[in-house]
Scaffold this motif. Structure first.
Motif, PDB file in Angstrom:
ATOM      1  N   GLY A 289      23.254  -1.080 -22.536  1.00  0.00           N
ATOM      2  CA  GLY A 289      24.309  -1.423 -23.497  1.00  0.00           C
ATOM      3  C   GLY A 289      24.074  -0.880 -24.912  1.00  0.00           C
ATOM      4  N   LEU A 290      22.975  -0.188 -25.145  1.00  0.00           N
ATOM      5  CA  LEU A 290      22.778   0.389 -26.481  1.00  0.00           C
ATOM      6  C   LEU A 290      23.749   1.550 -26.709  1.00  0.00           C
ATOM      7  N   SER A 291      24.124   1.731 -27.937  1.00  0.00           N
ATOM      8  CA  SER A 291      24.993   2.874 -28.239  1.00  0.00           C
ATOM      9  C   SER A 291      24.200   4.160 -28.032  1.00  0.00           C
ATOM     10  N   ALA A 292      24.925   5.264 -27.810  1.00  0.00           N
ATOM     11  CA  ALA A 292      24.266   6.550 -27.590  1.00  0.00           C
ATOM     12  C   ALA A 292      23.381   6.900 -28.781  1.00  0.00           C
ATOM     13  N   PHE A 293      23.873   6.572 -29.983  1.00  0.00           N
ATOM     14  CA  PHE A 293      23.100   6.894 -31.180  1.00  0.00           C
ATOM     15  C   PHE A 293      21.791   6.103 -31.219  1.00  0.00           C
ATOM     16  N   LEU A 294      21.886   4.794 -30.985  1.00  0.00           N
ATOM     17  CA  LEU A 294      20.684   3.959 -31.031  1.00  0.00           C
ATOM     18  C   LEU A 294      19.688   4.386 -29.957  1.00  0.00           C
ATOM     19  N   ALA A 295      20.207   4.658 -28.756  1.00  0.00           N
ATOM     20  CA  ALA A 295      19.340   5.094 -27.668  1.00  0.00           C
ATOM     21  C   ALA A 295      18.594   6.358 -28.069  1.00  0.00           C
ATOM     22  N   ASP A 296      19.333   7.257 -28.716  1.00  0.00           N
ATOM     23  CA  ASP A 296      18.720   8.526 -29.124  1.00  0.00           C
ATOM     24  C   ASP A 296      17.644   8.278 -30.176  1.00  0.00           C
ATOM     25  N   VAL A 297      17.917   7.369 -31.114  1.00  0.00           N
ATOM     26  CA  VAL A 297      16.932   7.076 -32.157  1.00  0.00           C
ATOM     27  C   VAL A 297      15.654   6.528 -31.531  1.00  0.00           C
ATOM     28  N   VAL A 298      15.790   5.617 -30.582  1.00  0.00           N
ATOM     29  CA  VAL A 298      14.606   5.036 -29.933  1.00  0.00           C
ATOM     30  C   VAL A 298      13.812   6.135 -29.233  1.00  0.00           C
ATOM     31  N   VAL A 299      14.518   7.021 -28.522  1.00  0.00           N
ATOM     32  CA  VAL A 299      13.840   8.108 -27.808  1.00  0.00           C
ATOM     33  C   VAL A 299      13.079   8.988 -28.803  1.00  0.00           C
ATOM     34  N   LYS A 300      13.748   9.328 -29.911  1.00  0.00           N
ATOM     35  CA  LYS A 300      13.120  10.224 -30.882  1.00  0.00           C
ATOM     36  C   LYS A 300      11.954   9.536 -31.594  1.00  0.00           C
ATOM     37  N   ALA A 301      11.975   8.186 -31.626  1.00  0.00           N
ATOM     38  CA  ALA A 301      10.901   7.448 -32.305  1.00  0.00           C
ATOM     39  C   ALA A 301       9.721   7.195 -31.373  1.00  0.00           C
ATOM     40  N   ALA A 302       9.843   7.613 -30.118  1.00  0.00           N
ATOM     41  CA  ALA A 302       8.793   7.341 -29.133  1.00  0.00           C
ATOM     42  C   ALA A 302       7.406   7.786 -29.595  1.00  0.00           C
ATOM     43  N   PRO A 303       7.285   8.963 -30.231  1.00  0.00           N
ATOM     44  CA  PRO A 303       5.945   9.366 -30.681  1.00  0.00           C
ATOM     45  C   PRO A 303       5.297   8.320 -31.586  1.00  0.00           C
ATOM     46  N   VAL A 304       6.113   7.608 -32.398  1.00  0.00           N
ATOM     47  CA  VAL A 304       5.545   6.591 -33.273  1.00  0.00           C
ATOM     48  C   VAL A 304       4.949   5.460 -32.435  1.00  0.00           C
ATOM     49  N   LEU A 305       5.643   5.117 -31.339  1.00  0.00           N
ATOM     50  CA  LEU A 305       5.108   4.089 -30.441  1.00  0.00           C
ATOM     51  C   LEU A 305       3.756   4.526 -29.896  1.00  0.00           C
ATOM     52  N   ALA A 306       3.681   5.818 -29.476  1.00  0.00           N
ATOM     53  CA  ALA A 306       2.422   6.339 -28.936  1.00  0.00           C
ATOM     54  C   ALA A 306       1.339   6.301 -29.999  1.00  0.00           C
ATOM     55  N   VAL A 307       1.719   6.628 -31.234  1.00  0.00           N
ATOM     56  CA  VAL A 307       0.751   6.624 -32.336  1.00  0.00           C
ATOM     57  C   VAL A 307       0.214   5.214 -32.547  1.00  0.00           C
ATOM     58  N   ILE A 308       1.125   4.238 -32.628  1.00  0.00           N
ATOM     59  CA  ILE A 308       0.703   2.851 -32.897  1.00  0.00           C
ATOM     60  C   ILE A 308      -0.185   2.332 -31.759  1.00  0.00           C
ATOM     61  N   ALA A 309       0.277   2.568 -30.523  1.00  0.00           N
ATOM     62  CA  ALA A 309      -0.479   2.066 -29.363  1.00  0.00           C
ATOM     63  C   ALA A 309      -1.874   2.678 -29.343  1.00  0.00           C
TER      64      ALA A 309
END
Lengths: 608, 608
Positions: free
Chosen positions: A216-236
């Motif tokens: 149910g996320l908007s296409a824009f929000l979904a895209d932002v989360v995908v593009k922010a994935a490297p930050v998740l990897a960095v934090i983890a």
């Protein structure tokens, strides 16, 4: 009033900022702020990773993401372009300054700063003198071959970080050499972190967007989360390395201590020897960076029917690189993924770029201790996943299918980039493109034409069933006449006449001749004289206005044995001496079985 | 039978001689003999003079006029071309070997022989691999500028011989330097001989032909006498120097003792360093010699409707230079004046060249003592009079008037040849020609067109009074689409649409588009996407057959938002949504007084 307007528009021409700052609204402010936050989240890991790719300390990546963004915001024309370190330019930087200094030394950093300064001056000057067209010397196949080759080199260069091995080399042979010199096996924990991160990032890129949209996320929000994935990897990974002491216990290489604070002021050292060594790489970095950047800016601008001024873009990028040169940065340009996110997040004005710069400055001041435990393997993984999108084997196949010549230019560039290095590859590609352009113009398509029965149209006698006249040879040349093709064409036309002993007139149909240069004019004069010596008159038909303007008053026109005809049909009607000599030429269809077409007998009414 | 014919035609392809030797008649023999005698009379003083110009001993000029002629007769295709030493190639030889050795030394002679060998191999290889088209890289303005510059340098180089002064220098600055170093005044008797000979030769050239024809001589005989005038000057000066002891009493420089006999066999020394130093000059000498020679051969061949095969000419000239290399000669090519005389004297077959070679061999064996007292000033005078015919200032004016760009290429070449030297001048000229070619193709003529009322013709809205439609922009691009112009064109077309907010369709008229390269295809895809983002459809009209063949199956065609139309009129008729929106565009005639033309009101019947 008019004077005021003039001085205002002149000021806007220098600083586009002045054009929109007065109308800046609260809504613009919130859009720009959101865009800046999202871009910063992408930019932090990228700036650290690309600095590593350029063999520079991590803080240099952060520095290159602060003042350069402000420089672009002041002089650039795109509202969405997100400037900063990018992968290809980082590789080119490593390759260029690796020749003049050792990584880790003060000379290496000084060379990076000088490279940014040279690139900045070059770009700004190109823009100022409106020479952006020079960038077109990089044909698409050359850029495409370069990008694929550079992406492969970049991905290989990160294998060492991912596996914890001492691999290096800016070409395939050098990389192979470093493989043969490996003494110990890969670091197991580093390899697990590196490979897991690559797998995670690929999975996110391929599947997460669809999953999020289904949730149910908007296409824009979904895209932002995908593009922010490297930050998740960095934090983890930072948390894991800190908690499990992976660095001290298992030898996982980490970014380490990054000096906090704003970038120091740097003055590029104008050492003539160093400038001489870096000037060609600086020009190539500038042009490659510009070509990539401007195509991103244009495709984003088209969505809002805005225009991108290429020369203004050059000045914007020039200002950005000069900003990098004076604040301990290295060459920057517009990044593809970041700019798309910036645009999608609603960046309304270049203020978004200035906000991003402010957030990056805060990061440099306050957050650097947080990156101490960040594994190089994670940065390497983000680089690999980012650049593998640049590898475009489909483009090779497509280009080769479309044109063998362009395909060859692409493959030569790709091969030379990987084997001989980036500069040799690009320069060879440019030389090959120019040679192909001349080769193409040197071999024009020439067709003897005849009349399509019952019409005033004239078509190739080898492709169509047409009427011809033994005394009149009508030839269409599908190319402008210039020194590269004039002499060969002259011989070809003389040969056509020599093969037709009954010929008394040669009609040169100029419908596709867009220009005639001085060499071709000379060849036309020679052709006229040679034909006259053989008793054949030369005629021109369908000469275009601008070409005719030039020919008027030349000796060629005074000496012309025949006439200038407005249309081919007019020429043929005027020159056909014997109406009964009309005959249908052999019709050679590609799928013919050899039998003559039904209508191939000479019609008695044929006029030509 | 067929096999025999094939093997015969293959043999003729290698040695054209075999094609005509069987049919050789007594009449051919007498024509060829007469031609050989006349050409020899011209060639003897020329060969001595051009050897002096090349800073080589006089006998080298004679040697270069024996075996090379036989080499050309065996492999060349022209029946009239008279091969041997020529002025420009002699100057280029002096310039090239002057860099590697001192005149008068054995090394100097060895370098001349090697230069001939390199030139011979290069020419023969070009012919064998059918690469004669490479010569087209020398545009006419470059050749013209080079010829004028070289002729001026040659004339200056002979001033020292004419005045009895120690002048030298292969460029204007070097020549000026040698003037400033002169210590004594000119030799009076030498100056009288030199200036008198120049005046005599000019007078003969200008007036004698007319006088002789008025006396009843045929045009051919009059021309022969005029061309033989240098021999008269040679004989008169030899007699005068001998009788008055001008050499010993007044210090008149003479040719001196020339070793008699046939040329010695020489083996070019394959010294890699020397080859490296001479390879570029050898290539330039070859190409310049070929370009000049082939144009003479072609203009003579046209008179008898024969064909000249450029690749065969290359092989003929290659064989001639290899002949020079093995018999103590120096680079040769076809001479203009000699060839014209040869043709006019009735040379029927290459046997005339072989007879000339035999007569030159006799001269070398028996006549060399006769040239002992020949003053250098007379040879210098014959050179000056011969080369001043190559100075063509009219061509500069004419080329500049026809095209500023071509004129600039000519002037740059001319200036650099005189100031920097022959090689720098030619190479700069070639580079400039290529740059201009790319510059021209990078700036195509683009016209927005409208319908000529009452017809199906479409013309430039800025030149003609035409009907347009707000929703449909029809644009004609007068150039093939390639990497040099694609990006700029893309921007220009997007700009045209951005300036017309009512536009819904862009029709690209491709009647002058002879090719679309891969870069342009990419730009068309980008244009299609950018226009689509702006809500505008892209259409193509009048795409040529070969271009359409290529486009078929490409992604561009699959993604094309609009359609492919056979004709512009078809496209406009199909796309005009509102027939009543037709209006007449502003008609901008160059001589308009500002008032609208009578027919400028929108006709109610306008369909577009």
């Amino acid at each position: 009033m008019r004077a005021q307007n003039n001085s205002k528009s002149r000021a806007v021409a220098v600083l586009p900022l002045l054009g929109w700052i007065a109308d800046y609204s609260r809504r613009d402010l919130s859009s720009d702020t959101l865009a800046a936050v999202i871009v910063t989240i992408m930019l932090v890991p990228q700036s650290l990773a690309y600095a590593m790719l350029a063999n520079l300390p991590p803080q240099v990546g952060l520095y290159a993401s602060i003042v350069p963004l402000i420089g672009y915001a002041l002089f650039g024309s795109s509202r969405a372009l997100a400037v900063g370190p990018v992968a290809v330019v980082s590789l080119m930087t490593a390759s260029a300054i690796g020749v003049v200094a050792e990584p880790g030394t003060a000379e290496f950093m000084a060379a990076a700063v000088l490279l940014a300064a040279l690139s900045g001056v070059f770009l700004f000057a190109l823009g100022l003198f409106r020479l952006g067209a020079l960038a077109t010397l990089l044909s698409h196949p050359v850029v495409s071959g370069f990008m694929t080759g550079a992406a492969i080199l970049i991905a290989l260069s990160q294998l060492g970080h991912i596996l914890g091995l001492p691999l290096s080399g800016s070409t395939l042979p050098a990389f192979w050499q470093s493989i043969t010199e490996i003494e110990a096996g890969p670091n197991l924990v580093t390899s697990i972190i590196g490979i897991a991160t690559v797998a995670f990032l690929f999975a996110v890129r391929r599947y997460l967007g669809g999953v999020l949209r289904r949730w149910g996320l908007s296409a824009f929000l979904a895209d932002v989360v995908v593009k922010a994935a490297p930050v998740l990897a960095v934090i983890a990974s930072v948390v894991a390395v800190g908690a499990l002491e992976l660095s001290s216990r298992f030898g996982v290489a980490v970014v380490g201590a990054i000096p906090g604070g704003l970038p120091p002021l740097t003055i590029p050292a104008l050492d003539p020897g160093l400038i001489g060594a870096l000037i060609v790489p600086a020009m190539l970095i500038s042009v490659i960076g510009f070509v990539e950047s401007v195509s991103v800016a244009q495709s984003l601008a088209a969505r809002s029917r805005e225009k991108i001024d290429a020369n203004r873009e050059l000045m914007g990028l020039g200002a950005a690189n000069l900003g990098a040169a004076f604040t301990a940065g290295y060459p920057v340009t517009g990044g593809f993924a970041r700019s798309v996110v910036n645009h999608a997040a609603g960046a309304r004005t270049p203020i978004a770029g200035i906000f991003t710069a402010a957030l990056m400055a805060l990061t440099a001041i306050a957050l650097t201790p947080a990156f101490h435990n960040l594994p190089n393997a994670v940065l390497g993984a983000t680089i690999i996943v980012a650049v593998l999108g640049l590898v475009d084997f489909r483009s090779i196949v497509r280009t080769w299918r479309y044109s063998r010549a362009d395909g060859a230019a692409l493959i030569v560039t790709l091969a030379l980039v990987m084997i001989e290095g980036i500069e040799a590859g690009i320069l060879a590609g440019v030389a090959l493109s120019l040679a192909l352009l001349i080769w193409r113009t040197a071999r024009p398509h020439v067709a003897v034409v005849g009349r399509v029965p019952g019409t005033e149209h004239y078509r190739n006698i080898n492709r169509h069933e047409v009427l011809t006249d033994d005394a009149v040879v009508a030839v269409r040349v599908d190319e402008s006449l210039n020194f590269a093709n004039a002499r060969a064409l002259e011989d070809q036309l003389v040969g056509l006449v020599a093969d037709r002993p009954a010929a008394r007139h040669l009609v040169l149909i100029c419908s596709a001749v867009n220009a005639i240069d001085a060499s071709a004019l000379e060849s036309l004069e020679a052709l006229n004289a040679r034909l006259k010596d053989s008793g054949v008159d030369l005629h021109l038909a369908e000469v275009k206005g601008p070409v005719m303007d030039r020919l008027t008053g030349t000796e060629f026109l005074q000496h012309l044995s025949g006439a200038i005809h407005l249309s081919t049909h007019g020429a043929m009607t005027a020159l056909a001496t014997d109406p009964s000599s009309g005959r249908v030429s052999a019709y050679i269809a590609s799928n013919t079985d050899g039998s003559a077409p039904a209508s191939a007998s000479p019609p008695s009414t044929a006029k030509i």
